[in-house]
Design a protein around this motif. Structure first.
Motif, short mmCIF file in Angstrom:
data_model
loop_
_atom_site.label_atom_id
_atom_site.label_comp_id
_atom_site.label_asym_id
_atom_site.label_seq_id
_atom_site.Cartn_x
_atom_site.Cartn_y
_atom_site.Cartn_z
N ILE A 139 0.84 -1.20 0.00
CA ILE A 139 0.00 0.00 0.00
C ILE A 139 0.88 1.25 0.00
O ILE A 139 0.60 2.20 -0.73
CB ILE A 139 -0.98 -0.02 1.19
N ASP A 140 1.94 1.26 0.80
CA ASP A 140 2.89 2.38 0.79
C ASP A 140 3.39 2.64 -0.63
O ASP A 140 3.44 3.79 -1.08
CB ASP A 140 4.11 2.10 1.67
N ASN A 141 3.78 1.58 -1.32
CA ASN A 141 4.31 1.73 -2.68
C ASN A 141 3.26 2.28 -3.64
O ASN A 141 3.57 3.08 -4.52
CB ASN A 141 4.86 0.40 -3.18
N ALA A 142 2.00 1.87 -3.44
CA ALA A 142 0.92 2.41 -4.28
C ALA A 142 0.73 3.90 -4.01
O ALA A 142 0.53 4.69 -4.95
CB ALA A 142 -0.37 1.64 -4.02
N TYR A 143 0.82 4.31 -2.75
CA TYR A 143 0.75 5.74 -2.41
C TYR A 143 1.92 6.49 -3.03
O TYR A 143 1.75 7.59 -3.58
CB TYR A 143 0.74 5.95 -0.89
N HIS A 167 3.27 10.79 -5.80
CA HIS A 167 4.71 11.07 -5.68
C HIS A 167 5.06 12.55 -5.65
O HIS A 167 6.07 12.92 -5.05
CB HIS A 167 5.49 10.36 -6.79
N ASN A 168 4.26 13.42 -6.20
CA ASN A 168 4.57 14.85 -6.24
C ASN A 168 3.97 15.64 -5.07
O ASN A 168 4.14 16.85 -5.00
CB ASN A 168 4.07 15.48 -7.54
N SER A 169 3.30 14.97 -4.17
CA SER A 169 2.61 15.68 -3.10
C SER A 169 3.48 15.84 -1.85
O SER A 169 4.15 14.91 -1.42
CB SER A 169 1.34 14.93 -2.70
N PRO A 170 3.41 17.03 -1.22
CA PRO A 170 4.12 17.22 0.04
C PRO A 170 3.47 16.43 1.19
O PRO A 170 4.06 16.32 2.27
CB PRO A 170 4.00 18.73 0.29
N TYR A 171 2.29 15.86 0.97
CA TYR A 171 1.60 15.10 2.01
C TYR A 171 1.91 13.60 1.95
O TYR A 171 1.41 12.83 2.77
CB TYR A 171 0.08 15.30 1.91
N LEU A 172 2.75 13.19 1.01
CA LEU A 172 3.07 11.77 0.87
C LEU A 172 3.72 11.20 2.12
O LEU A 172 3.30 10.14 2.61
CB LEU A 172 3.97 11.53 -0.35
#
Length: 124
Positions: free
Chosen positions: A91-95, A100-105
């Motif tokens: 699930i982490d990898n899917a997020y 990938h471009n989000s500061p909330y990742l």
């Protein structure tokens, strides 16, 4: 429980506008929709609470075990169940891939959010 169709999963996978509304305590009325991130992993849909286990929607989802989601033009009645910890890395990898471009990742793949991962399944 029914399964997501390939068409539904395709729409959900491409969208980032999931709104989740667990039932209120009466088990009938939907709560206020909350916008959250979602990912599809192995033909299943998962969401996480940004604020972890203290999130009100997360606690309502665990307590009521059902509600409604709206995403990509779909409105679905769903059941909620805690995700199996063994799938958290996937699930982490899917997020990472989807957001990938989000500061909330980083917060969404933190232990706080990982501990509040829920699998959503269509009802009826």
């Amino acid at each position: 429980m029914s399964k997501w169709s390939k068409e539904e999963l395709g729409k959900i996978k491409a969208a980032d506008d999931l709104h989740i509304s667990p039932f209120r305590e009466d088990g009938i009325t939907n709560g206020t929709p909350t916008w959250i991130w979602s990912v599809v992993v192995e033909d299943d849909l998962y969401v996480r609470a940004y604020n972890g286990q203290s999130s009100s929607w997360y606690n309502a989802a665990l307590q009521q075990k059902a509600g409604r989601i709206t995403i990509a033009g779909l409105t679905k009645e769903v059941a909620f169940e805690p995700a199996n910890d063994s799938i958290n890395e996937t699930i982490d990898n899917a997020y990472r891939k989807k957001y990938h471009n989000s500061p909330y990742l980083s917060p969404m793949i933190s232990e706080r959010s990982r501990s509040a991962t829920i699998k959503l399944m269509p009802r009826g």
